[in-house]
Design an enzyme around this catalytic site. Structure first.
Site, PDB file in Angstrom:
ATOM      1  N   GLU A 102       0.856  -1.181   0.000  1.00  0.00           N
ATOM      2  CA  GLU A 102       0.000   0.000   0.000  1.00  0.00           C
ATOM      3  C   GLU A 102       0.892   1.230   0.000  1.00  0.00           C
ATOM      4  O   GLU A 102       2.059   1.146   0.342  1.00  0.00           O
ATOM      5  CB  GLU A 102      -0.899  -0.008   1.236  1.00  0.00           C
ATOM      6  CG  GLU A 102      -1.981  -1.073   1.123  1.00  0.00           C
ATOM      7  CD  GLU A 102      -2.859  -1.133   2.346  1.00  0.00           C
ATOM      8  OE1 GLU A 102      -3.403  -0.079   2.730  1.00  0.00           O
ATOM      9  OE2 GLU A 102      -2.974  -2.218   2.911  1.00  0.00           O
ATOM     10  N   ASN A 103       0.342   2.355  -0.387  1.00  0.00           N
ATOM     11  CA  ASN A 103       1.092   3.611  -0.418  1.00  0.00           C
ATOM     12  C   ASN A 103       2.332   3.492  -1.286  1.00  0.00           C
ATOM     13  O   ASN A 103       3.362   4.059  -0.997  1.00  0.00           O
ATOM     14  CB  ASN A 103       1.534   4.045   0.983  1.00  0.00           C
ATOM     15  CG  ASN A 103       0.480   3.766   2.014  1.00  0.00           C
ATOM     16  OD1 ASN A 103      -0.650   4.191   1.852  1.00  0.00           O
ATOM     17  ND2 ASN A 103       0.835   3.037   3.041  1.00  0.00           N
ATOM     18  N   CYS A 104       2.222   2.704  -2.340  1.00  0.00           N
ATOM     19  CA  CYS A 104       3.373   2.494  -3.207  1.00  0.00           C
ATOM     20  C   CYS A 104       3.023   3.060  -4.559  1.00  0.00           C
ATOM     21  O   CYS A 104       1.990   2.710  -5.133  1.00  0.00           O
ATOM     22  CB  CYS A 104       3.653   0.997  -3.329  1.00  0.00           C
ATOM     23  SG  CYS A 104       5.013   0.612  -4.405  1.00  0.00           S
ATOM     24  N   LEU A 105       3.855   3.971  -5.064  1.00  0.00           N
ATOM     25  CA  LEU A 105       3.519   4.636  -6.325  1.00  0.00           C
ATOM     26  C   LEU A 105       3.907   3.766  -7.516  1.00  0.00           C
ATOM     27  O   LEU A 105       4.815   2.980  -7.426  1.00  0.00           O
ATOM     28  CB  LEU A 105       4.245   5.988  -6.390  1.00  0.00           C
ATOM     29  CG  LEU A 105       3.970   6.913  -5.214  1.00  0.00           C
ATOM     30  CD1 LEU A 105       4.795   8.173  -5.329  1.00  0.00           C
ATOM     31  CD2 LEU A 105       2.492   7.265  -5.137  1.00  0.00           C
TER      32      LEU A 105
END
Lengths: 105, 106, 111
Positions: A102-105
């Site tokens: 998660e929160n990974c671009l």
């Protein structure tokens, strides 16, 4: 021989239990990566991270965890970028059979 | 100044008491939704929130209720603690703008 | 700011995810465990039988996400008859330090 793997919409394994070294090689091939010693070391460490914290790490914590466990030389984003291009946290977690961070671009 | 909002009735929730325990004298407390019951001067809730409100208010903490929420629930102005000021949405916005941060107790 | 016990609802997990997201993005964040939130720090937790992720295991990753400021409200511990030996992380602070923490925060997210 390739086995049919059940993947989610991000191309990650639907079920962590389906993971095997052979599955990892298949997943790596889909990212045009051939796995060597340096890759396996990171893959097993990622699985340990997931087991311990129940999280798929994005880049920063992954780099920090690798530095703590494998040393500062390997705990660098440039090193991971060479092994798991173009997006090491996403690609390595995929090959390790973990959910997309998660929160990974 | 921190703006603390409380939206639960003190009779079924600890939000108001938890807020009053750590609110600072230069802060403001705004009671909204069911939180407005906390402003009743007749309240006999346990623990004694009315006393805390009076003490804090004397020390400088500002207390407000949202008028629309009182009106909706049939709480008349005269039923409220005199230490509590009645405000509206524009007042809410002004308090939020004045505050360095907002803490919502729910 | 964690004010609710883990597992009964999604607040504790969502708060933790917000903190991890801040860390992953390089945003500076401090955590405050207060009121019912202090139950989140109790060990050992084993949530496997209720089909939930282990909150304590997830929280132990916080330092790797560069979240190093973890505070615990002293009065909340006392009310629950908990001491420093019962909790797995954080520095215990009194109410005046809690007030100071509020006063120096740019934004407060309450879970």
């Amino acid at each position: 021989m390739s086995k049919i793997l059940l993947l989610d919409s991000d191309g990650h394994l639907e079920h962590l239990e389906d993971w095997s070294e052979q599955a990892a090689q298949q997943l790596a091939a889909s990212e045009n990566i051939e796995l060597g010693e340096a890759h396996w070391e990171i893959i097993y460490l990622l699985q340990e991270f997931h087991q311990r914290f129940q999280l798929s790490p994005p880049m920063r914590p992954l780099v920090k965890y690798i530095a703590q466990n494998l040393g500062k030389e390997k705990g660098r984003s440039i090193y991971l970028m060479q092994l798991f291009p173009p997006s090491p946290a996403r690609v390595a977690s995929k090959i390790a059979g973990l959910p997309r961070p998660e929160n990974c671009l | 100044m921190i703006l603390h909002t409380v939206n639960k009735s003190a009779f079924d929730n600890r939000a108001l008491g938890d807020c009053l325990r750590v609110v600072a004298t230069n802060d403001a407390v705004l009671l909204i939704e069911n939180g407005v019951y906390g402003a009743l001067s007749s309240s006999q809730s346990e623990p004694a929130h009315v006393e805390s409100i009076l003490e804090l208010s004397a020390a400088g903490t500002r207390f407000y209720v949202l008028q629309a929420d009182c009106q909706a629930r049939g709480l008349t102005d005269s039923a409220l603690l005199p230490a509590v000021q009645i405000t509206d949405d524009a007042g809410f916005v002004a308090l939020a703008a004045e505050a360095s941060a907002i803490q919502s107790w729910y | 700011m964690f004010r609710h016990a883990p597992y009964g609802n999604a607040l504790a997990r969502e708060g933790l995810e917000a903190a991890l997201a801040c860390g992953a993005m390089g945003a500076k964040a401090s955590l405050l465990y207060i009121n019912e939130g202090v139950w989140q720090l109790l060990e050992p937790q084993d949530s496997s039988a209720i089909d939930c992720k282990n909150q304590a295991a997830m929280a132990s990753a916080l330092p790797l996400y560069d979240i190093d400021e973890i505070w615990v409200d002293e009065a909340s511990l006392q009310q629950r008859n908990l001491t420093a030996t019962d909790i797995n992380a954080g520095k215990i602070i009194d109410s005046s330090r809690v007030q100071a923490l509020f006063a120096t925060s740019k934004n407060i997210l309450s879970f």
